[in-house]
Design a protein around this motif. Structure first.
Motif, PDB file in Angstrom:
ATOM      1  N   THR A 121       0.834  -1.212   0.000  1.00 49.95           N
ATOM      2  CA  THR A 121       0.000   0.000   0.000  1.00 49.95           C
ATOM      3  C   THR A 121       0.864   1.256   0.000  1.00 49.95           C
ATOM      4  N   GLY A 122       1.878   1.265   0.860  1.00 49.49           N
ATOM      5  CA  GLY A 122       2.773   2.423   0.929  1.00 49.49           C
ATOM      6  C   GLY A 122       3.508   2.657  -0.373  1.00 49.49           C
ATOM      7  N   LEU A 123       4.016   1.584  -0.990  1.00 54.12           N
ATOM      8  CA  LEU A 123       4.760   1.726  -2.243  1.00 54.12           C
ATOM      9  C   LEU A 123       3.872   2.222  -3.364  1.00 54.12           C
ATOM     10  N   PHE A 124       2.647   1.678  -3.469  1.00 50.31           N
ATOM     11  CA  PHE A 124       1.729   2.089  -4.542  1.00 50.31           C
ATOM     12  C   PHE A 124       1.426   3.584  -4.469  1.00 50.31           C
ATOM     13  N   PHE A 125       1.069   4.044  -3.282  1.00 47.34           N
ATOM     14  CA  PHE A 125       0.696   5.458  -3.160  1.00 47.34           C
ATOM     15  C   PHE A 125       1.910   6.379  -3.216  1.00 47.34           C
ATOM     16  N   GLU A 126       3.082   5.898  -2.823  1.00 47.42           N
ATOM     17  CA  GLU A 126       4.276   6.735  -2.977  1.00 47.42           C
ATOM     18  C   GLU A 126       4.563   6.998  -4.449  1.00 47.42           C
ATOM     19  N   VAL A 127       4.426   5.973  -5.274  1.00 47.85           N
ATOM     20  CA  VAL A 127       4.620   6.147  -6.719  1.00 47.85           C
ATOM     21  C   VAL A 127       3.573   7.108  -7.278  1.00 47.85           C
ATOM     22  N   ALA A 208      12.900   9.977 -12.046  1.00 49.71           N
ATOM     23  CA  ALA A 208      13.300   9.404 -10.755  1.00 49.71           C
ATOM     24  C   ALA A 208      12.184   8.570 -10.133  1.00 49.71           C
ATOM     25  N   ASN A 209      10.943   8.835 -10.530  1.00 49.44           N
ATOM     26  CA  ASN A 209       9.807   8.127  -9.951  1.00 49.44           C
ATOM     27  C   ASN A 209       9.452   6.844 -10.700  1.00 49.44           C
ATOM     28  N   CYS A 210       9.861   6.744 -11.968  1.00 44.74           N
ATOM     29  CA  CYS A 210       9.454   5.610 -12.798  1.00 44.74           C
ATOM     30  C   CYS A 210       9.912   4.238 -12.280  1.00 44.74           C
ATOM     31  N   PRO A 211      11.139   4.097 -11.741  1.00 45.45           N
ATOM     32  CA  PRO A 211      11.537   2.770 -11.236  1.00 45.45           C
ATOM     33  C   PRO A 211      10.606   2.235 -10.153  1.00 45.45           C
ATOM     34  N   GLY A 212       9.943   3.117  -9.414  1.00 46.91           N
ATOM     35  CA  GLY A 212       9.035   2.673  -8.363  1.00 46.91           C
ATOM     36  C   GLY A 212       7.881   1.857  -8.905  1.00 46.91           C
ATOM     37  N   LEU A 213       7.400   2.225 -10.087  1.00 49.38           N
ATOM     38  CA  LEU A 213       6.287   1.500 -10.699  1.00 49.38           C
ATOM     39  C   LEU A 213       6.696   0.076 -11.058  1.00 49.38           C
ATOM     40  N   LEU A 214       7.873  -0.073 -11.670  1.00 49.83           N
ATOM     41  CA  LEU A 214       8.375  -1.396 -12.036  1.00 49.83           C
ATOM     42  C   LEU A 214       8.604  -2.252 -10.789  1.00 49.83           C
ATOM     43  N   LEU A 215       9.196  -1.667  -9.773  1.00 50.77           N
ATOM     44  CA  LEU A 215       9.488  -2.422  -8.552  1.00 50.77           C
ATOM     45  C   LEU A 215       8.213  -2.822  -7.817  1.00 50.77           C
ATOM     46  N   PHE A 216       7.180  -1.988  -7.908  1.00 51.95           N
ATOM     47  CA  PHE A 216       5.895  -2.354  -7.303  1.00 51.95           C
ATOM     48  C   PHE A 216       5.351  -3.631  -7.924  1.00 51.95           C
ATOM     49  N   LEU A 217       5.410  -3.723  -9.259  1.00 57.64           N
ATOM     50  CA  LEU A 217       4.924  -4.916  -9.954  1.00 57.64           C
ATOM     51  C   LEU A 217       5.719  -6.155  -9.549  1.00 57.64           C
ATOM     52  N   LEU A 218       7.024  -5.987  -9.317  1.00 60.51           N
ATOM     53  CA  LEU A 218       7.862  -7.117  -8.907  1.00 60.51           C
ATOM     54  C   LEU A 218       7.585  -7.531  -7.461  1.00 60.51           C
ATOM     55  N   CYS A 219       7.147  -6.585  -6.635  1.00 58.60           N
ATOM     56  CA  CYS A 219       6.929  -6.862  -5.209  1.00 58.60           C
ATOM     57  C   CYS A 219       5.581  -7.513  -4.916  1.00 58.60           C
ATOM     58  N   VAL A 220       4.663  -7.452  -5.881  1.00 57.44           N
ATOM     59  CA  VAL A 220       3.313  -7.968  -5.640  1.00 57.44           C
ATOM     60  C   VAL A 220       3.331  -9.447  -5.240  1.00 57.44           C
ATOM     61  N   ASN A 221       4.241 -10.211  -5.812  1.00 53.79           N
ATOM     62  CA  ASN A 221       4.282 -11.654  -5.559  1.00 53.79           C
ATOM     63  C   ASN A 221       5.131 -12.053  -4.353  1.00 53.79           C
ATOM     64  N   LEU A 222       5.686 -11.086  -3.621  1.00 53.89           N
ATOM     65  CA  LEU A 222       6.459 -11.427  -2.423  1.00 53.89           C
ATOM     66  C   LEU A 222       5.536 -11.997  -1.346  1.00 53.89           C
ATOM     67  N   PRO A 223       6.006 -12.990  -0.580  1.00 58.42           N
ATOM     68  CA  PRO A 223       5.160 -13.586   0.463  1.00 58.42           C
ATOM     69  C   PRO A 223       5.146 -12.745   1.735  1.00 58.42           C
ATOM     70  N   GLU A 224       4.237 -13.095   2.634  1.00 58.20           N
ATOM     71  CA  GLU A 224       4.230 -12.482   3.966  1.00 58.20           C
ATOM     72  C   GLU A 224       5.445 -12.982   4.742  1.00 58.20           C
ATOM     73  N   SER A 225       5.872 -12.218   5.726  1.00 57.56           N
ATOM     74  CA  SER A 225       7.014 -12.612   6.552  1.00 57.56           C
ATOM     75  C   SER A 225       6.658 -13.836   7.395  1.00 57.56           C
ATOM     76  N   PRO A 226       7.393 -14.951   7.247  1.00 57.23           N
ATOM     77  CA  PRO A 226       7.105 -16.125   8.081  1.00 57.23           C
ATOM     78  C   PRO A 226       7.357 -15.866   9.560  1.00 57.23           C
ATOM     79  N   ARG A 227       8.302 -14.975   9.863  1.00 53.11           N
ATOM     80  CA  ARG A 227       8.564 -14.642  11.273  1.00 53.11           C
ATOM     81  C   ARG A 227       7.364 -13.922  11.880  1.00 53.11           C
ATOM     82  N   TRP A 228       6.778 -12.993  11.121  1.00 54.88           N
ATOM     83  CA  TRP A 228       5.600 -12.286  11.637  1.00 54.88           C
ATOM     84  C   TRP A 228       4.439 -13.259  11.824  1.00 54.88           C
ATOM     85  N   LEU A 229       4.224 -14.126  10.847  1.00 52.40           N
ATOM     86  CA  LEU A 229       3.136 -15.104  10.955  1.00 52.40           C
ATOM     87  C   LEU A 229       3.319 -15.986  12.187  1.00 52.40           C
ATOM     88  N   TYR A 230       4.538 -16.433  12.426  1.00 54.46           N
ATOM     89  CA  TYR A 230       4.814 -17.297  13.569  1.00 54.46           C
ATOM     90  C   TYR A 230       4.610 -16.550  14.884  1.00 54.46           C
TER      91      TYR A 230
END
Length: 500
Positions: A121-127, A208-230
């Motif tokens: 959410t933070g990354l999307f709105f920052e872009v 300077a803002n354009c790389p954020g859009l590409l990185l957002f698309l790459l981050c969508v598939n990252l999993p939740e933190s297993p440490r936080w879940l535990y």
């Protein structure tokens, strides 16, 4: 098995984790560009004011501003000079004010609802707000957009750093934390180079803002933190993610069965809040000291960097140099913080103190013209405070349990942003005395270094997952004798008060 044993089985830093960390590390370049944007977008060129009279009797005086440098910035577009000049520093401070609010809001929120939703959410709105900055038709909208970009940056950057830690085994925390901060320094240097080739300020803000859009698309598939879940009791989901790590790391399907603790047996239990940082007998003293250390690191770090735009000469080269000078700091960090005779605590304290001494020496040497000059000593000060800042990130992560780690980092980062808010105004203290900015940096660095020695050492010590573990004898042994006595006294007082 506990969470650390599970990481050793599935791979503490396997090829899948390396891919995820690479994405998060490259995100630092984007964040560096957003943090340093005002340096070039708000560049103040040389100018002079011409006055002339009009009217039949010459009773009407008009003023014309002529810029002698051919640069594009918000100063030249909206004539932010004389009594309007403060608006440039105000825009920079609004960004850091937004980061402060983002730390306060999103840090604890990610401890409650998860790392991934807050991060995305933070990354999307920052872009989104980053593009608003480039298209702003007036200074007022530009300033609001910088506040909103900072707000989202504060929420996203903190969780991004925590994810680089929580995706890997604890033995790799120092390395991933250092790599993250080192890439931020590279981002500053790349932003200086980008500004050299893209001179129009709106184009610079867009590129300077354009790389954020590409990185957002790459981050969508990252999993939740297993440490936080535990830590929140979602043991089955944590096991599934760890098993997925094992498969992607080439270890095949490994059965991961995590040990259930009192905390993991009740997923719906309320997570510790921010107030626990100040009411818990052990955490309160760590939090107060760490808040001041982060404040001093930020004030000196951003103050010296923003001071680059005040110097005469090639401002693009100055910005790049203030980024590149940080790079030697990170191998130094990796060497010292992993040595038993130095560790996290002594290394951070010494880097801060020597950064303050370096800034002190700038007041007694020539400004330029020799090898040992005020400029070169300021660069050395930037190198040393960068090393301290890097250790502060890694060290703070290790001092807080998983269930409250983001809240702890959020509060520390909040005080850090107070330093960031004040930093744009520190270079302007030259109007009082040329050495005044460096006196401020000197006192901040030395005092923070001394206070840092009150913290316990964490090198080669276990990391707590819950507050109960933090208070247990196993984890109390990580404290240095003098700190142990201090915190144990408050622990006894706290327990005595509860029994009353």
């Amino acid at each position: 098995m506990d969470i650390e044993e599970a990481f050793q089985v599935v791979g503490e830093f396997g090829r899948h984790q390396k891919r995820m960390i690479t994405i998060l590390v490259f995100l630092q370049i984007y964040m560096a560009c957003q943090s340093m944007l005002i340096i070039l977008v708000g560049a103040v060129p040389e100018y002079h004011v011409e006055s002339f009279t009009k009217g039949v009797d010459g009773d009407v005086t008009q003023h014309s501003v002529k810029f002698t440098e051919d640069i594009s910035s918000i100063v030249t577009e909206w004539f932010l000079i004389k009594h309007e000049a403060y608006k440039v520093n105000l825009a920079g401070s609004l960004f850091f004010a937004g980061v402060l609010i983002g730390n306060v809001l999103f840090g604890p929120l990610s401890d409650k609802i998860g790392r991934k939703p807050v991060f995305l959410t933070g990354l999307f709105f920052e872009v989104l707000f980053g593009y608003c900055t480039a298209l702003a038709p007036s200074y007022e909208l530009f300033a609001v957009s910088r506040l909103l970009v900072g707000l989202m940056n504060g929420g996203m950057a903190l969780v991004c750093f925590v994810l680089t830690q929580e995706y890997v085994g604890k033995s790799y925390w120092a390395m991933t934390g250092t790599l993250t901060n080192m890439t931020f320094a590279v981002g500053i240097a790349l932003f200086g180079a980008l500004g050299y080739y893209v001179r129009q300020w709106r184009s610079l803000a867009t590129v300077a803002n354009c790389p954020g859009l590409l990185l957002f698309l790459l981050c969508v598939n990252l999993p939740e933190s297993p440490r936080w879940l535990y830590s929140r009791g979602h043991t089955k989901q944590a096991e599934d993610i760890l098993q997925y790590f094992a498969v992607r790391n080439g270890k095949g399907r490994i059965l991961v069965k995590l040990r259930r603790t009192a905390n993991t047996s009740n997923p719906d239990a309320a997570s510790p809040g921010v107030f626990q940082l100040f009411t818990h007998p052990i955490l309160r003293w760590r939090t107060v000291v760490l808040m001041y250390v982060w404040y001093a690191c930020s004030l000196v770090y951003y103050g010296l960097t923003l001071n680059a735009s005040e110097e005469k000469g090639n401002r693009y080269l100055s910005v790049a140099m203030y980024g590149l000078v940080e790079l030697p700091a990170y191998p130094l960090c990796m060497y010292f913080i992993n040595k038993q005779w130095a560790g996290r605590r002594k290394s951070m304290a010494n880097f801060l103190a020597f950064a303050g001494v370096s800034c002190l020496l700038t007041m007694v040497v020539p400004v330029s013209g020799s090898l040992v000059s005020a400029t070169s000593l300021a660069l050395v000060g930037k190198l040393l405070v960068s090393a301290a800042f890097n250790i502060a990130y890694v060290y703070t992560s290790e001092l807080y349990p998983t269930v409250i780690r983001n809240a702890g980092l959020g509060v520390c980062s909040m005080s850090c942003r107070v330093g960031g808010i004040l930093a744009p105004f520190v270079p302007s203290l030259k109007s009082l005395h040329t050495s005044m900015p460096f006196m401020v940096f000197c006192l901040s660095g030395i005092s923070a270094g001394c206070l840092g020695l009150l913290l316990p050492e964490t090198l080669n010590k276990p990391s707590a997952e819950t507050l109960d573990e933090l208070s247990s004898p196993k984890y109390q042994r990580i404290l240095e004798p003098q700190v142990h006595l201090l915190e144990d006294k408050h622990l006894i007082d706290h327990n005595g008060a509860d029994s009353d």
